[in-house]
Structures are given as structure tokens and as C-alpha cells.
Design a protein around this motif. Structure first.
Motif, PDB file in Angstrom:
ATOM      1  N   LYS A 160       0.874  -1.178   0.000  1.00 41.22           N
ATOM      2  CA  LYS A 160       0.000   0.000   0.000  1.00 41.22           C
ATOM      3  C   LYS A 160       0.908   1.223   0.000  1.00 41.22           C
ATOM      4  CE  LYS A 160      -3.656  -2.698   0.432  1.00 41.22           C
ATOM      5  NZ  LYS A 160      -4.515  -2.999  -0.717  1.00 41.22           N
ATOM      6  N   ALA A 161       0.680   2.151   0.921  1.00 42.43           N
ATOM      7  CA  ALA A 161       1.528   3.337   0.998  1.00 42.43           C
ATOM      8  C   ALA A 161       2.808   3.017   1.763  1.00 42.43           C
ATOM      9  CB  ALA A 161       0.769   4.475   1.691  1.00 42.43           C
ATOM     10  N   PRO A 162       3.921   3.639   1.393  1.00 40.71           N
ATOM     11  CA  PRO A 162       5.166   3.444   2.145  1.00 40.71           C
ATOM     12  C   PRO A 162       4.976   3.773   3.617  1.00 40.71           C
ATOM     13  CG  PRO A 162       5.620   4.563   0.074  1.00 40.71           C
ATOM     14  CD  PRO A 162       4.133   4.489   0.202  1.00 40.71           C
ATOM     15  N   GLY A 163       5.546   2.915   4.476  1.00 38.98           N
ATOM     16  CA  GLY A 163       5.433   3.111   5.913  1.00 38.98           C
ATOM     17  C   GLY A 163       4.256   2.409   6.552  1.00 38.98           C
ATOM     18  N   TYR A 164       3.419   1.747   5.745  1.00 41.55           N
ATOM     19  CA  TYR A 164       2.211   1.120   6.262  1.00 41.55           C
ATOM     20  C   TYR A 164       2.217  -0.385   5.998  1.00 41.55           C
ATOM     21  CZ  TYR A 164       0.240   5.769   6.969  1.00 41.55           C
ATOM     22  OH  TYR A 164       0.017   7.054   7.404  1.00 41.55           O
ATOM     23  N   VAL A 165       1.420  -1.070   6.799  1.00 46.60           N
ATOM     24  CA  VAL A 165       1.143  -2.491   6.591  1.00 46.60           C
ATOM     25  C   VAL A 165       0.056  -2.593   5.512  1.00 46.60           C
ATOM     26  CG1 VAL A 165       0.166  -4.537   7.728  1.00 46.60           C
ATOM     27  CG2 VAL A 165       1.782  -3.062   8.954  1.00 46.60           C
ATOM     28  N   PRO A 166       0.185  -3.576   4.583  1.00 51.71           N
ATOM     29  CA  PRO A 166       1.110  -4.709   4.531  1.00 51.71           C
ATOM     30  C   PRO A 166       2.407  -4.351   3.797  1.00 51.71           C
ATOM     31  CG  PRO A 166      -0.549  -4.966   2.838  1.00 51.71           C
ATOM     32  CD  PRO A 166      -0.917  -3.715   3.587  1.00 51.71           C
ATOM     33  N   ASN A 167       3.457  -5.100   4.115  1.00 45.52           N
ATOM     34  CA  ASN A 167       4.727  -4.948   3.420  1.00 45.52           C
ATOM     35  C   ASN A 167       5.544  -6.221   3.576  1.00 45.52           C
ATOM     36  OD1 ASN A 167       6.730  -4.562   5.796  1.00 45.52           O
ATOM     37  ND2 ASN A 167       5.109  -3.057   6.224  1.00 45.52           N
ATOM     38  N   ILE A 168       6.582  -6.327   2.762  1.00 44.81           N
ATOM     39  CA  ILE A 168       7.456  -7.513   2.762  1.00 44.81           C
ATOM     40  C   ILE A 168       8.899  -7.046   2.778  1.00 44.81           C
ATOM     41  CG2 ILE A 168       8.220  -9.520   1.405  1.00 44.81           C
ATOM     42  CD1 ILE A 168       5.350  -9.696   0.325  1.00 44.81           C
ATOM     43  N   LEU A 169       9.722  -7.724   3.566  1.00 46.72           N
ATOM     44  CA  LEU A 169      11.136  -7.392   3.691  1.00 46.72           C
ATOM     45  C   LEU A 169      11.976  -8.601   3.298  1.00 46.72           C
ATOM     46  CD1 LEU A 169      12.982  -5.042   4.778  1.00 46.72           C
ATOM     47  CD2 LEU A 169      13.046  -6.296   6.936  1.00 46.72           C
ATOM     48  N   ILE A 170      13.076  -8.348   2.569  1.00 46.28           N
ATOM     49  CA  ILE A 170      13.994  -9.420   2.169  1.00 46.28           C
ATOM     50  C   ILE A 170      15.392  -9.044   2.630  1.00 46.28           C
ATOM     51  CG2 ILE A 170      14.821 -10.858   0.273  1.00 46.28           C
ATOM     52  CD1 ILE A 170      12.567  -9.647  -1.455  1.00 46.28           C
ATOM     53  N   TRP A 171      16.072 -10.000   3.283  1.00 42.95           N
ATOM     54  CA  TRP A 171      17.436  -9.776   3.757  1.00 42.95           C
ATOM     55  C   TRP A 171      18.280 -10.991   3.413  1.00 42.95           C
ATOM     56  CZ3 TRP A 171      20.530  -6.037   5.593  1.00 42.95           C
ATOM     57  CH2 TRP A 171      21.730  -6.426   6.222  1.00 42.95           C
ATOM     58  N   ARG A 172      19.384 -10.760   2.710  1.00 44.64           N
ATOM     59  CA  ARG A 172      20.283 -11.850   2.328  1.00 44.64           C
ATOM     60  C   ARG A 172      21.468 -11.893   3.287  1.00 44.64           C
ATOM     61  NH1 ARG A 172      24.038 -12.182  -3.157  1.00 44.64           N
ATOM     62  NH2 ARG A 172      24.995 -14.207  -2.705  1.00 44.64           N
ATOM     63  N   ARG A 173      21.712 -13.047   3.871  1.00 41.63           N
ATOM     64  CA  ARG A 173      22.857 -13.234   4.764  1.00 41.63           C
ATOM     65  C   ARG A 173      24.092 -13.630   3.948  1.00 41.63           C
ATOM     66  NH1 ARG A 173      22.182 -15.246  10.376  1.00 41.63           N
ATOM     67  NH2 ARG A 173      20.296 -14.253  11.181  1.00 41.63           N
ATOM     68  N   GLY A 174      25.239 -13.158   4.384  1.00 46.53           N
ATOM     69  CA  GLY A 174      26.480 -13.563   3.742  1.00 46.53           C
ATOM     70  C   GLY A 174      26.835 -14.994   4.094  1.00 46.53           C
ATOM     71  N   PRO A 175      27.725 -15.626   3.320  1.00 48.82           N
ATOM     72  CA  PRO A 175      28.128 -17.018   3.584  1.00 48.82           C
ATOM     73  C   PRO A 175      28.657 -17.223   4.999  1.00 48.82           C
ATOM     74  CG  PRO A 175      28.920 -16.317   1.436  1.00 48.82           C
ATOM     75  CD  PRO A 175      28.368 -15.090   2.100  1.00 48.82           C
ATOM     76  N   GLU A 176      29.267 -16.177   5.585  1.00 50.04           N
ATOM     77  CA  GLU A 176      29.817 -16.301   6.942  1.00 50.04           C
ATOM     78  C   GLU A 176      28.719 -16.285   8.002  1.00 50.04           C
ATOM     79  OE1 GLU A 176      28.943 -12.115   6.287  1.00 50.04           O
ATOM     80  OE2 GLU A 176      29.933 -13.646   5.052  1.00 50.04           O
ATOM     81  N   ALA A 177      27.495 -15.947   7.620  1.00 47.51           N
ATOM     82  CA  ALA A 177      26.398 -15.837   8.594  1.00 47.51           C
ATOM     83  C   ALA A 177      25.306 -16.867   8.317  1.00 47.51           C
ATOM     84  CB  ALA A 177      25.824 -14.420   8.571  1.00 47.51           C
ATOM     85  N   LYS A 178      25.679 -18.010   7.756  1.00 45.36           N
ATOM     86  CA  LYS A 178      24.682 -19.039   7.486  1.00 45.36           C
ATOM     87  C   LYS A 178      24.048 -19.542   8.780  1.00 45.36           C
ATOM     88  CE  LYS A 178      24.947 -22.212   4.380  1.00 45.36           C
ATOM     89  NZ  LYS A 178      23.815 -21.750   3.570  1.00 45.36           N
ATOM     90  N   PHE A 179      22.791 -19.960   8.675  1.00 45.76           N
ATOM     91  CA  PHE A 179      22.086 -20.483   9.841  1.00 45.76           C
ATOM     92  C   PHE A 179      22.644 -21.851  10.226  1.00 45.76           C
ATOM     93  CE2 PHE A 179      18.748 -17.517   8.439  1.00 45.76           C
ATOM     94  CZ  PHE A 179      18.446 -16.920   9.651  1.00 45.76           C
ATOM     95  N   ASN A 180      22.937 -22.022  11.488  1.00 45.94           N
ATOM     96  CA  ASN A 180      23.257 -23.350  12.013  1.00 45.94           C
ATOM     97  C   ASN A 180      21.992 -24.118  12.352  1.00 45.94           C
ATOM     98  OD1 ASN A 180      26.090 -23.084  11.912  1.00 45.94           O
ATOM     99  ND2 ASN A 180      26.053 -21.839  13.778  1.00 45.94           N
ATOM    100  N   ASN A 181      20.972 -23.380  12.834  1.00 48.81           N
ATOM    101  CA  ASN A 181      19.739 -24.024  13.271  1.00 48.81           C
ATOM    102  C   ASN A 181      18.570 -23.068  13.031  1.00 48.81           C
ATOM    103  OD1 ASN A 181      17.594 -25.253  14.596  1.00 48.81           O
ATOM    104  ND2 ASN A 181      18.879 -26.032  16.255  1.00 48.81           N
ATOM    105  N   PRO A 182      18.020 -23.052  11.808  1.00 44.41           N
ATOM    106  CA  PRO A 182      16.933 -22.108  11.518  1.00 44.41           C
ATOM    107  C   PRO A 182      15.691 -22.347  12.362  1.00 44.41           C
ATOM    108  CG  PRO A 182      17.250 -23.663   9.705  1.00 44.41           C
ATOM    109  CD  PRO A 182      18.401 -23.846  10.628  1.00 44.41           C
ATOM    110  N   VAL A 183      15.452 -23.591  12.767  1.00 41.00           N
ATOM    111  CA  VAL A 183      14.277 -23.869  13.603  1.00 41.00           C
ATOM    112  C   VAL A 183      14.428 -23.187  14.961  1.00 41.00           C
ATOM    113  CG1 VAL A 183      12.925 -25.682  14.721  1.00 41.00           C
ATOM    114  CG2 VAL A 183      13.845 -26.060  12.423  1.00 41.00           C
ATOM    115  N   ASN A 184      15.582 -23.321  15.574  1.00 41.92           N
ATOM    116  CA  ASN A 184      15.819 -22.664  16.856  1.00 41.92           C
ATOM    117  C   ASN A 184      15.756 -21.148  16.713  1.00 41.92           C
ATOM    118  OD1 ASN A 184      16.811 -22.654  19.742  1.00 41.92           O
ATOM    119  ND2 ASN A 184      18.485 -21.537  18.747  1.00 41.92           N
ATOM    120  N   TYR A 185      16.281 -20.633  15.600  1.00 45.86           N
ATOM    121  CA  TYR A 185      16.246 -19.189  15.373  1.00 45.86           C
ATOM    122  C   TYR A 185      14.813 -18.674  15.357  1.00 45.86           C
ATOM    123  CZ  TYR A 185      16.699 -14.704  13.000  1.00 45.86           C
ATOM    124  OH  TYR A 185      16.611 -13.371  12.668  1.00 45.86           O
ATOM    125  N   LEU A 186      13.937 -19.350  14.597  1.00 45.35           N
ATOM    126  CA  LEU A 186      12.553 -18.885  14.499  1.00 45.35           C
ATOM    127  C   LEU A 186      11.759 -19.143  15.772  1.00 45.35           C
ATOM    128  CD1 LEU A 186      11.757 -20.007  10.838  1.00 45.35           C
ATOM    129  CD2 LEU A 186      12.066 -17.669  11.653  1.00 45.35           C
TER     130      LEU A 186
END
Length: 437
Positions: free
Chosen positions: A60-86
Motif C-alpha cells: 500500500k503506501a510506504p510506511g504502512y502495513v502490509p509490506n514484505i522485507l527481504i534480507w540476504r545473509r552472507g556465507p559467513e552468517a549461514k544459519f546453524n539451526n533455523p528452527v531454533n532461530y525462528l
């Protein structure tokens, strides 16, 4: 078999499940230079980089819900345990932000956008609004990626549809330049038969029939591109019940050679359509090994389906045996054995025939009935499906062929004849459903 193959394919077309959706009309490329990834978003939306947060897509308008965010982690920051993280790390972060007033749907492994991802949901209140954040993690060699979709609790649909496309089309680097898609070839058809069955075939296509009666099968294909196919199998077997059963058969066959055939049979990790599709490459290898001995069908009659992803499913209208584990029609994306991208529309009925103890494992194999569908190179099926579905609808066994055999029951004879009657009966509705979608 009151409802047969065309009814299932008709449902697929009617529900818009064919992978014409893979073409995703109305999407544009969104490239993130800051983290060197790209995806696709609806033409009406924009995406912008937020330093320290990621690529933000405002619905919708910037600053409002709904919205989607994407973040790419570098190879050095790979998840060891994504289940525990979430389930723990990110949950505690949300509870800290919102004074502990957060309800969590714990992490699940799900299929989204044709990929296997980790997903959790967090329910909370902000500004008097009941909100939900769906957080998704995809594990990737080029850097794990996090997706976060934020929307109001009473209006999730649009945001989740955009999220699914964002996940489906995410890739490292910029999107490849889109070369103009070659139009799908226009197909004229002509009658074909060999005394056992009849079918309309696209002109110039080849066909390979195999076996007879309750194990009859065929594949037809375009010699100009063998990934344009249609196929039909009355029954395929055997499929061992998982790798554990296969391992036991392999060990026993070292001592008792009579088990060598079963020891090399493909294994299905469950009585499901997905498990069957994943077993097709091993089914090909099994047929290739034993074909010269006369114990299997020609491997060439099998479609080349590898690394399948189920994009959409719907319940099949086909009558199935009581032992059927899953009776679905599905739109799929897959690769051929050379790694070329393809798409298809399929249905099958995996069935559990019972069980018996075989040196500590269930030695009774699965069978798969009525494996049927059509495939094409990625992006072509939208144009080819009406013709290929009409061709499959035209298939039927010749009555004289069915009735001359004394080796099968009357019920089996009636089932063979019903294939043609039922397929022809819904042909017009099937084509109309496709054209009017």
C-alpha cells in the motif's frame, strides 16, 4: 473408475492450476544492488533498499502495513539451526519489542513458491491493530535469505500471494535479460491407432505404447523437443517402502539372488504423489536395468522428470482404490535429465497394498495407478495445454481388444473400456474451462 483422466485434468484447468502461473504475467524484476539479489514483484508495486533492514516492498503506501522485507545473509552468517532461530531467538526478539504479547505459530518446513523453506508466524498488536508477521528462511549455498511479510490478521491473502512469488523468483544476482519467448508451436492433430487403442496425436509426434491391458502405458512426444510429451500409465510397480526397505532387500539379495529384482526397485518415501514423482529417475534406472530381460517396460516410455516441485494441487475427482494414499492433480515445475527447466500437469494414485514383515521391514511394495499428464519446456504449456488435453481426452481402448482377453476379470475389462468413455464425455468442458480461465 467412474471419473477418469480427463476429469482430473479438467479440474486442473478449471482451477487455474496449470503452470501457466509460472509465467506470472504482470510481474516485474526487482533487483537489490546492495546485496546482489533479485526477485519478481507485481507491476504496480515498488521495492526500496532500507539500510540495515533489507529490500522493502510496500503493498500500500510506504510506511504502512502490509509490506514484505527481504534480507540476504552472507556465507559467513549461514544459519546453524533455523528452527531454533525462528522458535526461540526471533520469538524472544518479538516478545521484547511488544512486551511479551506475542502469539507464535512455531516453525514448520513447508513448500512455498516451489521451494522447501522454514516458516513461522508471530501474532501481535501494534497501534491498536492485530497484526501477523510470517517469517520465512530459505537455506541457500549463495547465502541464506530471510523473508518477512507483515499484514493485518483479517486480510492476509494479498500479502501472502506476493510473498509466494517473491520466494519463488528469488535468486542471487540480477534477473537474466528476458529474451522474447518463442511462441508455442501450433499443433494440428490426426487420428492414430494400432488395433488396441485410438487417440488423436499432434501431427509429426511419435508414440511409444508398452505392455497390455492393466499394465498398458504410452508416451507421445515431439521429436523437435522431446520435453513436449503426454503420457498415460494404467499401473506402475514395484516401489519399495522407503530407503530402509531397499537397504534390507539389497542385503538379502547378496545371499538369495531371487530378490535381485526387488533390490534394484525404486523406493518411495511415503505413499504420496510427491514421493512418486521424486522416484521417477530411479524408476527409469530400474527399467533400464531389467528391460532386456523382459521384466519391465521400456525406460523410454517414462517422462524425464527430475527435481520436481509441486506448485499447486487440487483433490482429484477420479475414483481411487481404498488403498490410495493421496489422490491429487498437480501443476509441477521440474528438470529433464539434462537439467533443462520444464513444467507439467500430472495426476497419479499411489497405493499401499498392505504389509508383511521382511527381515524387520515392511516388504510389501507400493503400486501407482493412472499416472497421466502432459509436459513442455518451461513457458510453453500455456499454449500447448488445450491441444494436449484434447488429445488425452480422445484416448480409448478398442472394445474388441478388451473383450478378446480371457486373462483379466470382467471388472478389469469394464474399467479399461470406461477410460475412453469418460475421457470423451468431458472433452468440451475441459477445453472450455481452459479458454475461459
Amino acid at each position: 473408475m467412474k471419473k477418469l483422466l480427463c476429469a482430473a485434468l479438467s479440474l486442473m484447468l478449471l482451477c487455474g492450476l496449470l503452470p501457466a502461473a509460472l509465467a506470472e504475467e504482470g510481474l516485474q524484476d526487482a533487483y537489490c544492488a546492495a546485496q546482489d539479489f533479485s526477485t519478481k514483484i507485481p507491476d504496480s508495486l515498488t521495492a526500496e533498499w532500507e539500510e540495515g533492514s533489507g529490500l522493502r516492498i510496500w503493498l500500500k503506501a510506504p510506511g504502512y502495513v502490509p509490506n514484505i522485507l527481504i534480507w540476504r545473509r552472507g556465507p559467513e552468517a549461514k544459519f546453524n539451526n533455523p528452527v531454533n532461530y525462528l522458535n526461540n531467538v526471533y520469538r524472544e526478539h518479538m516478545e521484547e519489542l511488544y512486551d511479551g504479547n506475542v502469539g507464535t505459530n512455531p516453525c514448520q518446513t513447508v513448500e512455498m513458491g516451489g521451494k522447501t523453506v522454514y516458516l513461522a508466524r508471530y501474532h501481535y498488536v501494534a497501534g491498536g491493530n492485530k497484526l501477523v508477521m510470517t517469517r520465512v528462511i530459505e537455506i541457500r549455498d549463495g547465502g541464506d535469505v530471510e523473508f518477512a511479510a507483515k499484514y493485518t490478521e483479517d486480510d492476509p491473502d494479498e500479502c501472502l500471494r506476493v510473498l509466494e512469488n517473491v520466494v519463488r523468483w528469488y535468486t542471487e544476482g540480477s534477473a537474466p535479460a528476458s529474451a522474447e519467448q518463442e511462441p508455442a508451436p501450433k499443433l494440428a492433430t490426426a487420428a492414430y491407432g494400432d488395433g488396441r487403442f485410438h487417440i488423436e496425436l499432434p501431427v509429426g509426434w511419435q508414440i511409444m505404447p508398452e505392455s497390455d491391458y492393466t499394465t498398458f502405458c504410452f508416451k507421445a512426444w515431439d521429436p523437435a523437443n522431446p520435453n513436449r510429451t503426454m503420457f498415460f500409465f494404467m499401473k506402475l510397480e514395484p516401489f519399495l517402502k522407503g530407503q530402509a526397505a531397499k537397504n534390507v532387500y539389497v542385503e538379502v539379495a547378496k545371499t538369495y539372488s531371487l530378490y535381485e529384482l526387488y533390490a534394484s526397485a525404486p523406493a518411495m518415501e511415503g505413499c504420496t504423489l510427491k514421493a512418486f514423482l521424486e522416484a521417477i529417475p530411479d524408476t527409469y534406472a530400474f527399467a533400464e536395468k531389467w528391460y532386456d530381460s523382459g521384466l519391465t517396460i521400456n525406460p523410454g516410455v517414462l517422462p524425464q522428470i527430475a527435481n520436481p516441485k509441486i506448485i499447486r494441487t487440487a483433490p482429484s475427482p477420479l475414483m481411487a482404490p481404498a488403498t490410495c494414499g493421496e489422490n491429487l492433480v498437480a501443476a509441477i515445475a521440474f528438470e529433464d535429465y539434462l537439467g533443462q527447466p520444464c513444467e507439467g500437469c500430472v495426476t497419479a494414485q499411489p497405493a499401499d497394498n498392505g504389509s508383511y514383515d521382511f527381515f524387520g521391514v515392511d516388504g510389501m511394495p507400493y503400486s501407482v495407478y493412472l499416472f497421466t499428464g502432459f509436459t513442455a519446456p518451461r513457458g510453453e504449456l500455456d499454449g500447448l495445454a488445450p491441444t494436449l488435453s484434447a488429445c488425452l481426452d480422445s484416448f480409448g481402448f478398442e472394445e474388441a481388444y478388451v473383450k478378446k482377453t480371457v486373462d483379466i476379470s470382467n471388472d478389469q475389462k469394464e474399467a479399461l473400456l470406461a477410460v475412453g468413455r469418460e475421457m470423451q464425455a468431458v472433452h468440451d468442458a475441459m477445453v472450455e474451462a481452459w479458454l475461459a480461465r
